[in-house]
Design a protein around this motif. Structure first.
Motif, PDB file in Angstrom:
ATOM      1  N   LEU A 289       0.815  -1.213   0.000  1.00 54.68           N
ATOM      2  CA  LEU A 289       0.000   0.000   0.000  1.00 54.68           C
ATOM      3  C   LEU A 289       0.850   1.264   0.000  1.00 54.68           C
ATOM      4  O   LEU A 289       0.438   2.301  -0.528  1.00 54.68           O
ATOM      5  CB  LEU A 289      -0.960  -0.010   1.197  1.00 54.68           C
ATOM      6  N   LYS A 290       2.045   1.209   0.600  1.00 59.75           N
ATOM      7  CA  LYS A 290       2.954   2.365   0.582  1.00 59.75           C
ATOM      8  C   LYS A 290       3.354   2.705  -0.853  1.00 59.75           C
ATOM      9  O   LYS A 290       3.449   3.877  -1.232  1.00 59.75           O
ATOM     10  CB  LYS A 290       4.207   2.083   1.411  1.00 59.75           C
ATOM     11  N   LYS A 291       3.610   1.668  -1.651  1.00 61.87           N
ATOM     12  CA  LYS A 291       3.979   1.887  -3.055  1.00 61.87           C
ATOM     13  C   LYS A 291       2.767   2.293  -3.884  1.00 61.87           C
ATOM     14  O   LYS A 291       2.855   3.156  -4.751  1.00 61.87           O
ATOM     15  CB  LYS A 291       4.601   0.616  -3.630  1.00 61.87           C
ATOM     16  N   ILE A 292       1.639   1.666  -3.586  1.00 67.48           N
ATOM     17  CA  ILE A 292       0.425   1.925  -4.355  1.00 67.48           C
ATOM     18  C   ILE A 292      -0.032   3.373  -4.214  1.00 67.48           C
ATOM     19  O   ILE A 292      -0.526   3.972  -5.172  1.00 67.48           O
ATOM     20  CB  ILE A 292      -0.688   0.946  -3.912  1.00 67.48           C
ATOM     21  N   GLN A 293       0.135   3.958  -3.009  1.00 70.83           N
ATOM     22  CA  GLN A 293      -0.295   5.351  -2.832  1.00 70.83           C
ATOM     23  C   GLN A 293       0.488   6.282  -3.750  1.00 70.83           C
ATOM     24  O   GLN A 293      -0.042   7.275  -4.245  1.00 70.83           O
ATOM     25  CB  GLN A 293      -0.148   5.783  -1.376  1.00 70.83           C
ATOM     26  N   THR A 294       1.747   5.929  -4.021  1.00 67.75           N
ATOM     27  CA  THR A 294       2.556   6.729  -4.950  1.00 67.75           C
ATOM     28  C   THR A 294       2.057   6.553  -6.371  1.00 67.75           C
ATOM     29  O   THR A 294       1.892   7.532  -7.109  1.00 67.75           O
ATOM     30  CB  THR A 294       4.033   6.305  -4.856  1.00 67.75           C
ATOM     31  N   TYR A 295       1.791   5.300  -6.765  1.00 68.30           N
ATOM     32  CA  TYR A 295       1.300   5.035  -8.119  1.00 68.30           C
ATOM     33  C   TYR A 295      -0.035   5.725  -8.371  1.00 68.30           C
ATOM     34  O   TYR A 295      -0.295   6.213  -9.475  1.00 68.30           O
ATOM     35  CB  TYR A 295       1.118   3.529  -8.334  1.00 68.30           C
ATOM     36  N   ALA A 296      -0.879   5.790  -7.339  1.00 66.46           N
ATOM     37  CA  ALA A 296      -2.219   6.367  -7.503  1.00 66.46           C
ATOM     38  C   ALA A 296      -2.236   7.873  -7.265  1.00 66.46           C
ATOM     39  O   ALA A 296      -3.286   8.509  -7.401  1.00 66.46           O
ATOM     40  CB  ALA A 296      -3.191   5.679  -6.544  1.00 66.46           C
ATOM     41  N   GLY A 297      -1.088   8.451  -6.881  1.00 66.86           N
ATOM     42  CA  GLY A 297      -1.038   9.884  -6.620  1.00 66.86           C
ATOM     43  C   GLY A 297      -1.762  10.294  -5.362  1.00 66.86           C
ATOM     44  O   GLY A 297      -2.260  11.421  -5.248  1.00 66.86           O
ATOM     45  N   ILE A 298      -1.832   9.378  -4.366  1.00 65.33           N
ATOM     46  CA  ILE A 298      -2.495   9.669  -3.096  1.00 65.33           C
ATOM     47  C   ILE A 298      -1.439  10.064  -2.064  1.00 65.33           C
ATOM     48  O   ILE A 298      -0.457   9.345  -1.864  1.00 65.33           O
ATOM     49  CB  ILE A 298      -3.277   8.430  -2.604  1.00 65.33           C
ATOM     50  N   THR A 299      -1.627  11.196  -1.430  1.00 68.42           N
ATOM     51  CA  THR A 299      -0.627  11.699  -0.474  1.00 68.42           C
ATOM     52  C   THR A 299      -0.859  11.180   0.941  1.00 68.42           C
ATOM     53  O   THR A 299      -0.008  11.362   1.813  1.00 68.42           O
ATOM     54  CB  THR A 299      -0.641  13.240  -0.458  1.00 68.42           C
ATOM     55  N   LYS A 300      -1.990  10.556   1.174  1.00 66.30           N
ATOM     56  CA  LYS A 300      -2.284  10.034   2.512  1.00 66.30           C
ATOM     57  C   LYS A 300      -1.460   8.777   2.782  1.00 66.30           C
ATOM     58  O   LYS A 300      -1.084   8.057   1.867  1.00 66.30           O
ATOM     59  CB  LYS A 300      -3.778   9.718   2.637  1.00 66.30           C
ATOM     60  N   ASN A 301      -1.214   8.525   4.064  1.00 60.18           N
ATOM     61  CA  ASN A 301      -0.456   7.351   4.464  1.00 60.18           C
ATOM     62  C   ASN A 301      -1.365   6.117   4.425  1.00 60.18           C
ATOM     63  O   ASN A 301      -2.193   5.904   5.305  1.00 60.18           O
ATOM     64  CB  ASN A 301       0.095   7.558   5.879  1.00 60.18           C
ATOM     65  N   LEU A 302      -1.197   5.294   3.390  1.00 57.69           N
ATOM     66  CA  LEU A 302      -2.072   4.146   3.215  1.00 57.69           C
ATOM     67  C   LEU A 302      -1.637   2.968   4.086  1.00 57.69           C
ATOM     68  O   LEU A 302      -0.462   2.630   4.154  1.00 57.69           O
ATOM     69  CB  LEU A 302      -2.087   3.698   1.749  1.00 57.69           C
ATOM     70  N   HIS A 303      -2.607   2.365   4.743  1.00 56.61           N
ATOM     71  CA  HIS A 303      -2.425   1.115   5.479  1.00 56.61           C
ATOM     72  C   HIS A 303      -3.783   0.429   5.479  1.00 56.61           C
ATOM     73  O   HIS A 303      -4.812   1.051   5.179  1.00 56.61           O
ATOM     74  CB  HIS A 303      -1.931   1.372   6.908  1.00 56.61           C
ATOM     75  N   PHE A 304      -3.843  -0.846   5.807  1.00 55.46           N
ATOM     76  CA  PHE A 304      -5.090  -1.586   5.631  1.00 55.46           C
ATOM     77  C   PHE A 304      -6.221  -1.025   6.492  1.00 55.46           C
ATOM     78  O   PHE A 304      -7.372  -0.996   6.066  1.00 55.46           O
ATOM     79  CB  PHE A 304      -4.885  -3.075   5.946  1.00 55.46           C
ATOM     80  N   HIS A 305      -5.917  -0.556   7.688  1.00 54.95           N
ATOM     81  CA  HIS A 305      -6.975  -0.110   8.595  1.00 54.95           C
ATOM     82  C   HIS A 305      -7.657   1.174   8.109  1.00 54.95           C
ATOM     83  O   HIS A 305      -8.749   1.508   8.576  1.00 54.95           O
ATOM     84  CB  HIS A 305      -6.413   0.106  10.002  1.00 54.95           C
ATOM     85  N   ILE A 306      -7.023   1.882   7.165  1.00 57.93           N
ATOM     86  CA  ILE A 306      -7.652   3.090   6.617  1.00 57.93           C
ATOM     87  C   ILE A 306      -8.954   2.716   5.909  1.00 57.93           C
ATOM     88  O   ILE A 306      -9.870   3.547   5.787  1.00 57.93           O
ATOM     89  CB  ILE A 306      -6.691   3.833   5.663  1.00 57.93           C
ATOM     90  N   ALA A 307      -9.049   1.470   5.445  1.00 62.00           N
ATOM     91  CA  ALA A 307     -10.271   1.010   4.781  1.00 62.00           C
ATOM     92  C   ALA A 307     -11.453   1.035   5.746  1.00 62.00           C
ATOM     93  O   ALA A 307     -12.569   1.429   5.380  1.00 62.00           O
ATOM     94  CB  ALA A 307     -10.062  -0.397   4.230  1.00 62.00           C
TER      95      ALA A 307
END
Length: 359
Positions: A289-307
Motif C-alpha cells: 500500500l505504501k507503493k500503491i499510494q505513490t502510483y495512484a497519486g495519493i498523499t495520505k499514508n495508506l495502510h489496511f486499517h484506513i479502509a
C-alpha cells in the motif's frame, strides 16, 4: 466494581448460541457452560421472546455465580496461605488476552523482581511503574499498559490479593484521539482502476471490500464462504471483540453487504473455503500500500486499517446516524464510534454551522 463473571454466547454450527460464563480468579481464566441455548438465525417474534426468557435464566445464573465468588463459596478460590505468594508479575502476564498482559508484564519486569508478591504491592509501586513507562515510552502506549495494570489490580482486589488502597492516586492517563485518515470516493476509484503494484488480486479485492464493509484485516483474513449468507449478509464473529483467546466465539455480527461489496466477493465456493485465499500477510499488504499510494497519486499514508475508517466516514457522509454506524462497525460501545466519527468530516461541520441563525 466491574463484573467479575461475564455472560457470553458461543455460536454453534447449527445456528444456535450456547450461553457460558467466563471469569478470572488468581490470574487464571475459568469457563462454565450453562446448557442454555438461543436461536441466532430466526428473528420472528416468538423466537425473540423465547431468546429473552433464556437470557433471563442465564443472567440469573451469572448473578448467582458472581455472588458465590464474592462470598468465597465457589471451588477453585485461592486460600489465605497461597494469597501471600501470588506474584504480581504472573498475575498481570496471565490476566489479559491478545498479548496486552504479556507486554505490560515485560515492562513491569524491568522495574520489579519476578516474584514480587501481590500482598506487598502499594500505590507507591504503581507510581514507580508509571514513572518507568514515561521514561521509555510515550502517548497511547503508556495509556494501554496502565489500563491493563489497573484492570489486573481491580481483579486482584476482588481476589483479596491486595488492598484497595493500591488504587489510591492512580496516575491519570488520557487516551489521545487523533483524527482518522480516510479515502475519498475519487481516491477509491483511483485505487480500483489501478493495476500496478497490487500483484495479488486478492489483496486488491480484500482492501476494497474492507472499504465497503469496515471489516478489520483479522476478520477478512479468516472470512469463509460459509459466513456469506445467500441474502447478501455476513454472519461472522469478530476476531478482536467476539472471539476469546481459546478461539471460541461468544457473539456474532450480522452485516448487510452493498452491491459493490458483493461484486468484490467473486465466485462462490464451498462453505469451508476462504473468500480471499491468496491474501498476503498484514505486513506485506501494508508494504504494498505504501507503493500503491505513490502510483495512484495519493498523499495520505495508506495502510489496511484506513479502509475501515473509510467505510465509517462514507456512512456518516451519507446521513447514517451514529448508532447505526456503531452497529455496522461492530463497536461494543457507541462512545467509541462517537469519539472517532461524530464530528469528523468538514462537509458535515459546514452543514451544521450553516444552521446556526444569523444576527
Amino acid at each position: 466494581m466491574k463484573q467479575i463473571v461475564k455472560l457470553r454466547i458461543k455460536k454453534l454450527a447449527d445456528g444456535q448460541g450456547s450461553y457460558y460464563l467466563d471469569w478470572y480468579r488468581n490470574g487464571k481464566r475459568y469457563y462454565e457452560y450453562l446448557k442454555l441455548y438461543v436461536d441466532l438465525i430466526h428473528t420472528d417474534k416468538a423466537t425473540r421472546e423465547a431468546n429473552k426468557d433464556v437470557e433471563r435464566a442465564a443472567l440469573n445464573l451469572r448473578n448467582k455465580k458472581e455472588d458465590a465468588i464474592l462470598s468465597d463459596a465457589t471451588e477453585g478460590l485461592i486460600k489465605t496461605k497461597s494469597q501471600k505468594s501470588v506474584s504480581v508479575l504472573s498475575y498481570i502476564r496471565n490476566y489479559r488476552c491478545k498479548n496486552i498482559g504479556a507486554s505490560t508484564a515485560s515492562q513491569f519486569s524491568k522495574v520489579f523482581a519476578e516474584g514480587t508478591p501481590f500482598s506487598t504491592f502499594t500505590d507507591k509501586d504503581v507510581q514507580k511503574f508509571h514513572e518507568h513507562l514515561t521514561s521509555v515510552l510515550s502517548g497511547n502506549t503508556i495509556y494501554t499498559y496502565m489500563a491493563c495494570l489497573k484492570s489486573a489490580l481491580k481483579a486482584g482486589i476482588a481476589d483479596n490479593l491486595v488492598s484497595p488502597s493500591v488504587l489510591n492516586n492512580f496516575p491519570k492517563c488520557k487516551l489521545a484521539i487523533h483524527p482518522v485518515t480516510y479515502l475519498t470516493i475519487d481516491e477509491l476509484r483511483s485505487l480500483k482502476e489501478l493495476q500496478k503494484g497490487w500483484g495479488n488480486n486478492d489483496d486488491k479485492r480484500a482492501f476494497l471490500f474492507a472499504c465497503y464493509t469496515g471489516l478489520r484485516f483479522s476478520d477478512i483474513r479468516k472470512l469463509t464462504w460459509g459466513e456469506v449468507r445467500k441474502d447478501n449478509r455476513l454472519m461472522f464473529s469478530q476476531q478482536k471483540t467476539q472471539i476469546d483467546e481459546t478461539g471460541n466465539a461468544y457473539a456474532y455480527t450480522l452485516l448487510p453487504l452493498n452491491m459493490t461489496a458483493v461484486s468484490l466477493l467473486g465466485e462462490r465456493r464451498a462453505d469451508d473455503q476462504l473468500v480471499f485465499p491468496r491474501l498476503s500477510s498484514a505486513v506485506n499488504i501494508n508494504t504494498k500500500l505504501k507503493k500503491i499510494q505513490t502510483y495512484a497519486g495519493i498523499t495520505k499514508n495508506l495502510h489496511f486499517h484506513i479502509a475501515r475508517h473509510t467505510y465509517g466516514v462514507m456512512l456518516i457522509n451519507n446521513g447514517v446516524d451514529i448508532y447505526t454506524v456503531s452497529k455496522l462497525l461492530g463497536h461494543s460501545n457507541i462512545s467509541t464510534t462517537a469519539k472517532y466519527y461524530a464530528n469528523l468530516t468538514d462537509e458535515n461541520a459546514l452543514i451544521a454551522a450553516s444552521k446556526v441563525p444569523e444576527l
